[in-house]
Motif scaffolding. Structure first.
Motif, PDB file in Angstrom:
ATOM      1  N   ASP A  90       3.198 -37.513 -32.502  1.00  0.00           N
ATOM      2  CA  ASP A  90       1.945 -37.558 -31.744  1.00  0.00           C
ATOM      3  C   ASP A  90       2.030 -38.627 -30.662  1.00  0.00           C
ATOM      4  O   ASP A  90       2.363 -39.784 -30.942  1.00  0.00           O
ATOM      5  CB  ASP A  90       0.757 -37.885 -32.664  1.00  0.00           C
ATOM      6  N   SER A 102      -0.335 -40.677 -28.244  1.00  0.00           N
ATOM      7  CA  SER A 102      -1.763 -40.961 -28.159  1.00  0.00           C
ATOM      8  C   SER A 102      -2.018 -42.244 -27.376  1.00  0.00           C
ATOM      9  O   SER A 102      -1.247 -43.208 -27.475  1.00  0.00           O
ATOM     10  CB  SER A 102      -2.378 -41.076 -29.563  1.00  0.00           C
ATOM     11  N   LYS A 113      -4.829 -37.359 -27.684  1.00  0.00           N
ATOM     12  CA  LYS A 113      -3.569 -37.219 -28.412  1.00  0.00           C
ATOM     13  C   LYS A 113      -2.969 -35.852 -28.135  1.00  0.00           C
ATOM     14  O   LYS A 113      -3.678 -34.851 -28.079  1.00  0.00           O
ATOM     15  CB  LYS A 113      -3.806 -37.391 -29.917  1.00  0.00           C
ATOM     16  N   THR A 128       0.401 -33.464 -29.530  1.00  0.00           N
ATOM     17  CA  THR A 128       1.435 -33.363 -30.550  1.00  0.00           C
ATOM     18  C   THR A 128       2.615 -32.555 -30.034  1.00  0.00           C
ATOM     19  O   THR A 128       2.440 -31.516 -29.394  1.00  0.00           O
ATOM     20  CB  THR A 128       0.875 -32.693 -31.819  1.00  0.00           C
ATOM     21  N   SER A 148      10.452 -34.579 -30.537  1.00  0.00           N
ATOM     22  CA  SER A 148       9.332 -35.525 -30.477  1.00  0.00           C
ATOM     23  C   SER A 148       9.556 -36.570 -29.396  1.00  0.00           C
ATOM     24  O   SER A 148       8.632 -36.922 -28.651  1.00  0.00           O
ATOM     25  CB  SER A 148       9.149 -36.199 -31.839  1.00  0.00           C
ATOM     26  N   THR A 174      -5.405 -38.693 -38.964  1.00  0.00           N
ATOM     27  CA  THR A 174      -4.035 -38.510 -38.495  1.00  0.00           C
ATOM     28  C   THR A 174      -3.666 -39.638 -37.528  1.00  0.00           C
ATOM     29  O   THR A 174      -4.509 -40.449 -37.143  1.00  0.00           O
ATOM     30  CB  THR A 174      -3.890 -37.152 -37.796  1.00  0.00           C
ATOM     31  N   ASN A 198      -3.172 -41.882 -34.500  1.00  0.00           N
ATOM     32  CA  ASN A 198      -3.986 -41.954 -33.294  1.00  0.00           C
ATOM     33  C   ASN A 198      -3.940 -43.358 -32.712  1.00  0.00           C
ATOM     34  O   ASN A 198      -3.658 -44.328 -33.424  1.00  0.00           O
ATOM     35  CB  ASN A 198      -5.431 -41.537 -33.593  1.00  0.00           C
TER      36      ASN A 198
END
Length: 488
Positions: A41, A43, A70, A72, A86, A434, A436
């Protein structure tokens, strides 16, 4: 959260008011820009804490979240999170999110006590914005390459703006998230709740795809570990169960069409409980013996509670979590009905062996067993602390799995029937469970208040315990922390 305008090719140039930077201690507020890139993620958040007297007189909460967004990484082609995918996502997205966030920085007040800079857009218009007092960023634990993207960007911002850096612990931020929620929602009229809640000490149950920890959160930087997973994290277990149990056609459709196609845990919950709480039908075990029993099912299979059937029997009361056995048991139950599932890729099985009703039953049972395993260690910890130390009155549950509605329902029922109905359960709203940047911003604010900031030579930490008796010394045991008065 405020409505956001799209930023098209905005360029920020720094212009401090006056010849020297304004000291944050003389300000009526404290402002931080935060970055989170520990996993998949990306963010960014902008959080402002207002002066105590100001928010009382102006009838607003003590904190304002000016910006929070955010994105993903798309790891849908892999059975989990791919580090390189990622990393590429962070590198592509982070700068754009930061540029967008600058539009939401507050305009400096007219009292002259705030440093500012000029935000210049491509159409030639200039807007004066408050400069953050410091940059908050996740230092660890997490994937080192992903973390480094955020840390290096944060260092650049701190250097360009000539403001401090706060490189914080990701799991500490999860544990502190309910305190952020309290600060964002508290109204000035409620004078009985002026101090941030929950107050220390409390228990923290941190449950995510990479971690399963039960902590005794004694203070901001002291979080002794009471129990941790000995194999895989509960979020990883739930994701694997979802990929095995969910009907292949549902998985295929979700992978193709859903914006939430990476949230396997949420898919499993929605599949198991299609009408929500009315489907729970949960009765908690009244004692330890009932908790360790295998529950019979109409389909011939049953799931053993983790650590319940070891040779010596001692593991059943050990302060640890274990979820790999549950994952394996669920997979065996599915494959026993359809051997073709054994070699199938995600969403490619026939799904002919186990019907939808049985798959729903298996999903419910798997979550029940996993969540009761969590609850059992919470009860053990509460029993021990009740005897040896001051009783605990609050349990914080945070991390991605904490957004599961059935977990919330089960924990309340389990604690009530086992003698702890008075324990207050603190769950952040799902959007803050989640990973953040809002929680990173809050953690930065709390560490700033405690007098800490980070050197610019800090590097990403793949592992970083919260326990101050651990090998690395916990939150403050790693290098890179300095007292603010030592840098002035």
């Amino acid at each position: 959260m405020l409505g956001l305008r799209r930023c098209k090719n905005c360029v920020a140039s720094s212009h401090a008011l006056g010849s020297a930077a304004i000291s944050p201690s003389s300000r009526r507020s404290l402002l931080t820009l935060a970055i989170e890139t520990s996993c998949d993620d990306t963010s960014v958040a902008i959080l402002e804490r207002h002066d105590g007297q100001a928010y009382i007189h102006e009838s607003r909460p003590p904190c304002t979240l000016h910006f929070h967004e955010k994105i993903t990484a798309d790891n849908s082609k892999y059975r989990g999170i791919h580090p390189l995918t990622s990393l590429a996502s962070h590198q592509s997205i982070l700068a754009t999110l930061i540029r967008k966030s600058l539009l939401s920085l507050p305009v400096p007040p007219a009292d002259g006590l705030s440093s500012s800079f000029i935000l210049r857009s491509i159409n030639g218009s200039n807007t004066q914005k408050m400069r953050p007092d410091f940059i908050s960023v996740t230092r660890g634990p997490g994937m080192r390459s992903s973390l480094s993207t955020g840390i290096d960007t944060a260092k650049g911002l701190a250097t360009a703006w000539q403001i401090p850096l706060l490189a914080v612990n990701h799991m500490q931020a999860h544990a502190l998230t309910p305190r952020l929620v309290h600060a964002l929602s508290l109204l000035s009229a409620d004078q009985t709740q002026r101090h941030t809640q929950p107050s220390f000490p409390f228990l923290s149950l941190l449950v995510s795809g990479g971690h399963t920890l039960l902590l005794h959160s004694r203070s901001l930087c002291s979080h002794p570990i009471l129990a941790a997973t000995s194999d895989i994290a509960i979020g990883d277990c739930i994701d694997k169960i979802a990929r095995c149990v969910l009907p292949p056609d549902l998985l295929r459709h979700t992978l193709d069409t859903s914006q939430n196609r990476f949230a396997y845990g949420r898919l499993l919950e929605d599949f198991a409980f299609p009408t929500g709480t009315t489907d729970y039908n949960y009765t908690p075990p009244i004692n330890r013996a009932k908790e360790l029993e295998r529950k019979s099912t109409p389909y011939g299979w049953s799931l053993c509670p983790p650590l319940a059937e070891t040779r010596s029997g001692e593991k059943s009361r050990s302060m640890e979590f274990s979820f790999s056995g549950l994952d394996s048991a669920v997979r065996r139950a599915v494959e026993a009905k359809d051997p073709s599932e054994r070699e199938a890729n995600e969403g490619e099985g026939s799904g002919s062996g186990m019907g939808v009703a049985e798959r729903q039953y298996l999903a419910r049972e798997a979550m029940r067993v996993a969540f009761e395993h969590l609850a059992s260690r919470v009860v053990m910890a509460l029993q021990t602390l009740q005897i040896s130390e001051s009783p605990i009155s609050t349990l914080v549950v945070s991390g991605g799995v904490a957004s599961n509605g059935f977990l919330r329902h089960l924990l309340r029922a389990f604690l009530a029937v086992r003698g702890f109905p008075h324990i207050k359960l603190c769950f952040p709203p799902p959007a803050l469970c989640t990973d953040n940047a809002a929680m990173i911003a809050w953690c930065g604010l709390e560490m700033w208040d405690a007098g800490w900031e980070s050197n610019l030579d800090v590097r990403a930490l793949k592992k970083w315990t919260l326990d101050d008796s651990g090998e690395d010394g916990g939150v403050l045991g790693v290098g890179g922390w300095v007292r603010r008065n030592e840098t002035m």
